[in-house]
Write a protein that holds these residues in place. Structure first.
Motif, PDB file in Angstrom:
ATOM      1  N   ASP A 191      -2.229   3.432   8.514  1.00  0.00           N
ATOM      2  CA  ASP A 191      -1.838   2.907   7.826  1.00  0.00           C
ATOM      3  C   ASP A 191      -0.376   2.214   8.310  1.00  0.00           C
ATOM      4  O   ASP A 191       0.509   1.354   8.726  1.00  0.00           O
ATOM      5  CB  ASP A 191      -2.030   2.461   6.288  1.00  0.00           C
ATOM      6  CG  ASP A 191      -3.280   1.680   5.913  1.00  0.00           C
ATOM      7  OD1 ASP A 191      -4.207   1.437   7.013  1.00  0.00           O
ATOM      8  OD2 ASP A 191      -3.326   2.413   4.810  1.00  0.00           O
ATOM      9  N   ASP A 242       3.719   1.648  -1.098  1.00  0.00           N
ATOM     10  CA  ASP A 242       4.377   1.126  -2.191  1.00  0.00           C
ATOM     11  C   ASP A 242       3.499   2.007  -3.580  1.00  0.00           C
ATOM     12  O   ASP A 242       4.196   3.277  -4.744  1.00  0.00           O
ATOM     13  CB  ASP A 242       5.126   0.298  -2.808  1.00  0.00           C
ATOM     14  CG  ASP A 242       5.665   0.460  -4.064  1.00  0.00           C
ATOM     15  OD1 ASP A 242       7.134   0.500  -4.250  1.00  0.00           O
ATOM     16  OD2 ASP A 242       5.660  -0.438  -5.304  1.00  0.00           O
ATOM     17  N   SER A 243       2.548   1.936  -3.119  1.00  0.00           N
ATOM     18  CA  SER A 243       1.732   2.312  -4.323  1.00  0.00           C
ATOM     19  C   SER A 243       1.275   3.718  -4.411  1.00  0.00           C
ATOM     20  O   SER A 243       0.162   3.819  -4.668  1.00  0.00           O
ATOM     21  CB  SER A 243       0.427   1.071  -4.506  1.00  0.00           C
ATOM     22  OG  SER A 243      -0.523   1.280  -3.354  1.00  0.00           O
ATOM     23  N   GLY A 244       1.300   4.295  -2.844  1.00  0.00           N
ATOM     24  CA  GLY A 244       0.866   5.668  -2.860  1.00  0.00           C
ATOM     25  C   GLY A 244      -0.143   5.666  -1.960  1.00  0.00           C
ATOM     26  O   GLY A 244      -1.571   6.213  -1.959  1.00  0.00           O
ATOM     27  N   THR A 245      -1.388   4.905  -1.781  1.00  0.00           N
ATOM     28  CA  THR A 245      -2.370   4.724  -1.005  1.00  0.00           C
ATOM     29  C   THR A 245      -2.661   4.062   0.790  1.00  0.00           C
ATOM     30  O   THR A 245      -3.597   4.364   0.746  1.00  0.00           O
ATOM     31  CB  THR A 245      -3.567   3.200  -1.703  1.00  0.00           C
ATOM     32  OG1 THR A 245      -2.857   2.162  -1.635  1.00  0.00           O
ATOM     33  CG2 THR A 245      -3.332   3.134  -3.266  1.00  0.00           C
ATOM     34  N   ALA A 246      -1.664   3.912   1.404  1.00  0.00           N
ATOM     35  CA  ALA A 246      -1.677   3.589   2.930  1.00  0.00           C
ATOM     36  C   ALA A 246      -2.013   5.267   3.286  1.00  0.00           C
ATOM     37  O   ALA A 246      -1.746   6.569   3.006  1.00  0.00           O
ATOM     38  CB  ALA A 246      -0.158   3.397   2.428  1.00  0.00           C
ATOM     39  N   THR A 247      -2.869   5.139   4.126  1.00  0.00           N
ATOM     40  CA  THR A 247      -2.929   6.473   5.149  1.00  0.00           C
ATOM     41  C   THR A 247      -2.288   5.938   6.372  1.00  0.00           C
ATOM     42  O   THR A 247      -1.393   5.783   6.546  1.00  0.00           O
ATOM     43  CB  THR A 247      -4.374   6.392   5.641  1.00  0.00           C
ATOM     44  OG1 THR A 247      -4.418   4.809   6.517  1.00  0.00           O
ATOM     45  CG2 THR A 247      -5.442   5.403   4.547  1.00  0.00           C
ATOM     46  N   MET A 254       0.639  -1.251   0.093  1.00  0.00           N
ATOM     47  CA  MET A 254      -0.157   0.001  -0.404  1.00  0.00           C
ATOM     48  C   MET A 254       1.069   1.482  -0.325  1.00  0.00           C
ATOM     49  O   MET A 254       0.696   2.350  -0.272  1.00  0.00           O
ATOM     50  CB  MET A 254      -0.996  -0.042   1.205  1.00  0.00           C
ATOM     51  CG  MET A 254      -2.134  -1.312   1.409  1.00  0.00           C
ATOM     52  SD  MET A 254      -2.915  -1.446   3.165  1.00  0.00           S
ATOM     53  CE  MET A 254      -3.382   0.266   2.680  1.00  0.00           C
TER      54      MET A 254
END
Length: 339
Positions: free
Chosen positions: A283, A275-280, A273
């Motif tokens: 997270d 790495d893909s830039g979707t982590a909050t 997450m």
């Protein structure tokens, strides 16, 4: 019990210092006899059946109550299934440690029979009985087969020893051996503890145990229970404490290994997450927390390995250390040469 039978039992045992239990013969069934040293095993209760003889008693040396089950299984599959069900019902109704032995009149694998037909359904029922009752086989050395007919053209592995799990934890490294047959069509089977007894073993405590929050409470609570019997020798108290600590650390390590596996899996999931830039932000915080938890659990394992390696080096001396140093230097040299 006739004087003739008592004389025969004495001749088998070798002296008059024995106790015994017996199921009398009925028709073609010859009965079952169990003989033991009363100084090593003290009987409490006896249950008799056509196909088994069960003695519950106290195993003095190991300080454990155990059910000794001497079996002679019937021939037909219908009678065998009924026999196994009866044993299973008895075990379910009488909780405790079990040692089962005797002639089971069945093999578990096709390779355990030679010169006669293999019946998979018989083996399946027998293996199901073993699994359902959580029995562990004692490995047998010596001769491959325990039964041979008079014509020497049919052989089978019919005689076995089984124990429940706690027996293995109390008496470790149990082994069996199939001995020369003699005049009988069945070979004697003996079990023994392979480990050499050098006297009382030390109570080893690992440094990592003190980093576990429940260690002190485990010792304190265990000792409070053990110390109730003031007449129990100190060495016996320490042996019981050792057994309780062994169970505690085994469960603790299994739990920690499960937590470590879960933490690593979750870290890898959050890594994707991030790495893909979707982590909050939550997270990322959870990722940091799990990394600290992973390092903490890994440290406990590393401390045990370090302490074990130091003990090994102390035992084996400088020879092992020098060998390790030479091996390490060669690897370093190889890595430098590659650069």
């Amino acid at each position: 019990m006739s004087k003739l039978l008592l004389f025969r039992l004495k001749s088998i045992w070798g002296n008059s210092q024995f106790d015994y239990a017996v199921t009398l013969s009925r028709g073609f069934f010859g009965g079952i006899i169990s003989i033991w040293d009363p100084l090593a095993f003290v009987k409490e209760c006896i249950w008799c059946d056509d196909n088994f003889l069960i003695i519950k008693g106290r195993w003095i040396r190991e300080e454990v109550d155990v059910f000794m089950v001497n079996v002679y299984a019937p021939q037909s599959i219908v009678d065998k299934v009924a026999f196994w069900n009866k044993l299973s019902l008895f075990k379910a109704s009488n909780v405790g440690d079990y040692i089962l032995f005797g002639d089971w009149n069945v093999v578990r694998l096709e390779s355990e029979r030679c010169g006669s037909e293999f019946y998979p359904i018989d083996a399946q029922f027998f293996n199901d009985f073993i699994v359902q009752n959580s029995l562990y086989k004692i490995p047998l050395g010596g001769l491959q087969f325990t039964y041979r007919n008079k014509a020497e053209n049919k052989m089978s592995k019919l005689d076995r020893f089984f124990v429940t799990n706690n027996v293995l934890s109390v008496v470790d490294e149990l082994k069996g051996i199939v001995m020369p047959r003699g005049s009988s069509d069945h070979s004697p089977v003996s079990i023994f503890q392979e480990k050499v007894d050098f006297g009382p073993t030390y109570l080893k405590v690992f440094a990592s145990w003190f980093d576990r929050a429940d260690f002190e409470d485990t010792v304190r609570n265990a000792w409070a229970v053990i110390n109730v019997d003031q007449n129990l020798p100190f060495v016996c108290k320490m042996r019981r404490l050792k057994g309780r600590l062994k169970t505690w650390i085994l469960n603790a390590r299994l739990h920690e290994a499960s937590r470590l596996k879960e933490a690593i899996a979750k870290i890898e999931e959050i890594d994707v997450m991030i790495d893909s830039g979707t982590a909050t932000n939550d997270d990322v915080s959870e990722h940091n927390f799990l990394c600290n938890k992973r390092d903490e659990l890994s440290k406990l394992k590393s401390l045990d390995l370090l302490q074990k390696s130091r003990i090994k080096w102390d035992i084996e001396g400088t020879k092992t250390l020098n060998s390790f140093t030479i091996h390490l230097n060669i690897n370093v040299f190889n890595n430098i040469s590659k650069v």
